[in-house]
Scaffold this motif. Structure first.
Motif, PDB file in Angstrom:
ATOM      1  N   PHE A 335      20.865  14.033  -5.573  1.00  0.00           N
ATOM      2  CA  PHE A 335      20.866  14.338  -7.404  1.00  0.00           C
ATOM      3  C   PHE A 335      22.898  13.210  -7.702  1.00  0.00           C
ATOM      4  CE2 PHE A 335      23.692  17.611  -8.871  1.00  0.00           C
ATOM      5  CZ  PHE A 335      23.049  17.861 -11.042  1.00  0.00           C
ATOM      6  N   VAL A 336      23.684  14.104  -6.214  1.00  0.00           N
ATOM      7  CA  VAL A 336      25.560  13.862  -6.835  1.00  0.00           C
ATOM      8  C   VAL A 336      25.302  12.425  -6.514  1.00  0.00           C
ATOM      9  CG1 VAL A 336      27.174  13.810  -5.986  1.00  0.00           C
ATOM     10  CG2 VAL A 336      25.822  16.343  -5.543  1.00  0.00           C
ATOM     11  N   GLN A 337      24.563  11.500  -6.049  1.00  0.00           N
ATOM     12  CA  GLN A 337      24.574  10.228  -5.757  1.00  0.00           C
ATOM     13  C   GLN A 337      24.294   9.833  -6.918  1.00  0.00           C
ATOM     14  OE1 GLN A 337      25.900   8.248  -3.395  1.00  0.00           O
ATOM     15  NE2 GLN A 337      26.255   6.549  -4.924  1.00  0.00           N
ATOM     16  N   GLN A 338      22.614   9.751  -7.780  1.00  0.00           N
ATOM     17  CA  GLN A 338      22.308   9.789  -9.187  1.00  0.00           C
ATOM     18  C   GLN A 338      23.458   9.679 -10.170  1.00  0.00           C
ATOM     19  OE1 GLN A 338      18.929  11.120 -10.629  1.00  0.00           O
ATOM     20  NE2 GLN A 338      18.147   9.549 -11.932  1.00  0.00           N
ATOM     21  N   ARG A 339      23.576  10.918 -10.185  1.00  0.00           N
ATOM     22  CA  ARG A 339      25.243  11.261 -11.434  1.00  0.00           C
ATOM     23  C   ARG A 339      25.963  10.816 -11.248  1.00  0.00           C
ATOM     24  NH1 ARG A 339      26.055  16.800 -14.028  1.00  0.00           N
ATOM     25  NH2 ARG A 339      23.649  16.699 -13.862  1.00  0.00           N
ATOM     26  N   PHE A 340      26.257  10.368  -9.757  1.00  0.00           N
ATOM     27  CA  PHE A 340      28.231   9.438  -9.903  1.00  0.00           C
ATOM     28  C   PHE A 340      27.784   8.423  -9.566  1.00  0.00           C
ATOM     29  CE2 PHE A 340      28.899  14.427 -10.239  1.00  0.00           C
ATOM     30  CZ  PHE A 340      29.089  14.810 -11.297  1.00  0.00           C
ATOM     31  N   GLY A 341      27.341   7.916  -8.266  1.00  0.00           N
ATOM     32  CA  GLY A 341      27.387   7.384  -8.095  1.00  0.00           C
ATOM     33  C   GLY A 341      28.069   6.903  -7.206  1.00  0.00           C
ATOM     34  N   SER A 342      28.722   7.391  -6.276  1.00  0.00           N
ATOM     35  CA  SER A 342      30.318   7.939  -5.704  1.00  0.00           C
ATOM     36  C   SER A 342      30.267   7.374  -4.373  1.00  0.00           C
ATOM     37  CB  SER A 342      30.816   9.020  -5.987  1.00  0.00           C
ATOM     38  OG  SER A 342      31.085   9.199  -7.958  1.00  0.00           O
TER      39      SER A 342
END
Length: 492
Positions: A335-342
């Protein structure tokens, strides 16, 4: 109808849908009942499952977009809204505005949000919801000039739109107690024409404006009235219930969790604590670092916690395996990777996540936690001066706020014992006095080098979606420390 009755009705409707998949009325009823049961994911899944039976029905696509949005499935919601537009739905300005709200509140992308609002206004230049949300997005960006401009555009078209005046109180300060905005808001309040919900916001705004100009007695009167009214809109806070929750959490989340070595990417960093204790400021400062991405207030774990509480913490803990927790953690990282790609650290700043840290640590053994705190009475006043929702119903009383804070301090002591060096406490008052020292300790704990740009946090252009939006657009100031002395005679 009782929850059990609603559940029975939902099961019956779902069975009828299997037999009559083309019946849009049944689909509407089933989704509405699921919403009543506070099952947004089931409501969204019902519509997504049966939407293909209504490929040419713009309203069905609109409704599907709505339920997906409520469930937090933002990209899918936008896609269904766009299909509704392609099918020629009436009042397309409303759909564009809804898309803008998703970008603003869900995907944290104000550039896309503003494009959607402008598209709505291109279709209907006087559409107040688009103007109002556009102003709101500029406020979050820290752009007072454009925020004030569009709130005033709302007022031009709708002079009795009280909430636009309320929001102007957020973006400007009153110099005198007879300020024009104060006079206008008092007229709204004294007319008795506004619904209770708006009267509450007006009273909070008047409290803020009188505080601006040093009229503390009047400020207190308005804040007291605002909280008295606000308390009538929600169940009373139950200290015994909160104490029981504390006991349950500390009982079921008492064992340390083995850390896997800090290999998660992105690296989850949760910032929590009491509301209005400096968490937004700290996130802004950390987010200015090249090794940290500001995630803001993410809904992933609060949504999960709602499910846990419906099931019961004890029952959830007993049935949830190590593999289940690992799957939850991976879903969060995705979820976080998809949202921020960080890569690197990503902050998740929800003050009330302090009650969820045991669950979070089971799912994310490599997570680190920062808990913010500040001087007790300053914190109490800041909470009392902010309109908070029913989940924070302690906030309507200074005595209840103090009692809630005491319970959170007990919870913090428990987490410190359980998590050890994976939890770091930051004192707001120390941070504003000596930011380099206090922030330096946090960065060292995160194994990050010092970067001077962290002290220029107020120059960042990211959107801020909390009550601290304007505080973090200014250089550090100490005036919030010791603020309680202005109201000392009202505090017992």
């Amino acid at each position: 109808m009782t929850p059990q009755g609603l559940q029975t009705q939902l099961e019956r409707l779902c069975q009828q849908l299997v037999e009559q998949p083309n019946n849009l009325g049944l689909l509407d009823q089933a989704a509405a009942v699921a919403s009543q049961l506070k099952l947004p994911e089931q409501a969204a899944e019902l519509y997504r499952t049966y939407a293909h039976h209504h490929k040419q029905h713009a309203g069905a696509h609109f409704n599907c977009g709505y339920y997906l949005r409520v469930a937090g499935r933002y990209a899918e919601a936008i896609e269904y809204y766009r299909q509704a537009l392609a099918l020629g739905i009436s009042q397309p300005e409303e759909v564009h505005t809804n898309i803008g709200v998703i970008y603003n509140e869900g995907l944290l992308d104000n550039q896309q949000a503003q494009q959607a609002f402008f598209q709505a206004l291109k279709i209907a230049p006087n559409y107040v919801p688009a103007l109002y949300n556009l102003a709101n997005s500029y406020e979050q960006d820290g752009d007072k000039q454009h925020a004030a401009h569009y709130f005033n555009e709302v007022i031009k078209r709708h002079p009795d739109y009280a909430m636009a005046y309320v929001r102007l109180a957020d973006v400007q300060k009153a110099e005198r107690s007879d300020d024009a905005l104060i006079r206008q808001l008092r007229e709204f309040l004294e007319s008795g024409k506004q619904p209770l919900n708006e009267r509450i916001d007006i009273a909070f705004a008047l409290g803020k404006l009188h505080d601006d100009c040093g009229s503390y007695d009047l400020a207190w009167q308005f804040y007291q009235q605002a909280n008295t009214w606000n308390a009538t809109t929600m169940p009373a806070w139950d200290v015994a219930q909160q104490e029981a929750l504390l006991r349950t959490i500390t009982e079921h989340y008492a064992a340390p969790v083995a850390v896997t070595g800090g290999v998660s990417q992105p690296k989850p960093l949760f910032i929590c604590g009491m509301f209005r204790s400096g968490s937004t400021l700290l996130e802004q400062m950390l987010g200015a670092h090249d090794g940290v991405t500001s995630g803001g207030e993410l809904e992933f774990f609060p949504r999960l916690w709602q499910q846990v509480q419906r099931e019961g913490i004890a029952a959830f803990s007993q049935r949830t395996t190590v593999q289940d927790y690992a799957a939850i953690g991976q879903d969060y990282l995705d979820f976080v990777q998809q949202r921020f790609g960080s890569q690197g650290w990503v902050t998740d700043k929800r003050p009330d996540n302090i009650w969820l840290l045991g669950l979070i640590k089971r799912a994310l053994p490599d997570a680190k936690f920062i808990v913010t705190r500040r001087q007790l009475l300053d914190n109490c006043l800041s909470v009392y001066f902010t309109r908070l929702g029913a989940s924070m119903n302690y906030a309507n009383s200074i005595e209840h706020i103090q009692a809630f804070l005491a319970l959170e301090q007990q919870l913090l002591a428990h987490w410190q014992q359980v998590f050890g060096d994976d939890l770091h406490v930051v004192d707001y008052d120390a941070l504003v006095v000596d930011p380099e020292t206090e922030l330096g300790r946090v960065l060292k704990w995160l194994e990050l080098p010092w970067q001077e740009q962290c002290l220029a946090f107020h120059e960042r252009t990211n959107a801020v979606r909390t009550a601290s939006v304007w505080q973090v657009r200014q250089p550090l100031y100490k005036s919030s420390s010791g603020r309680w002395r202005n109201y000392q005679k009202f505090l017992k």
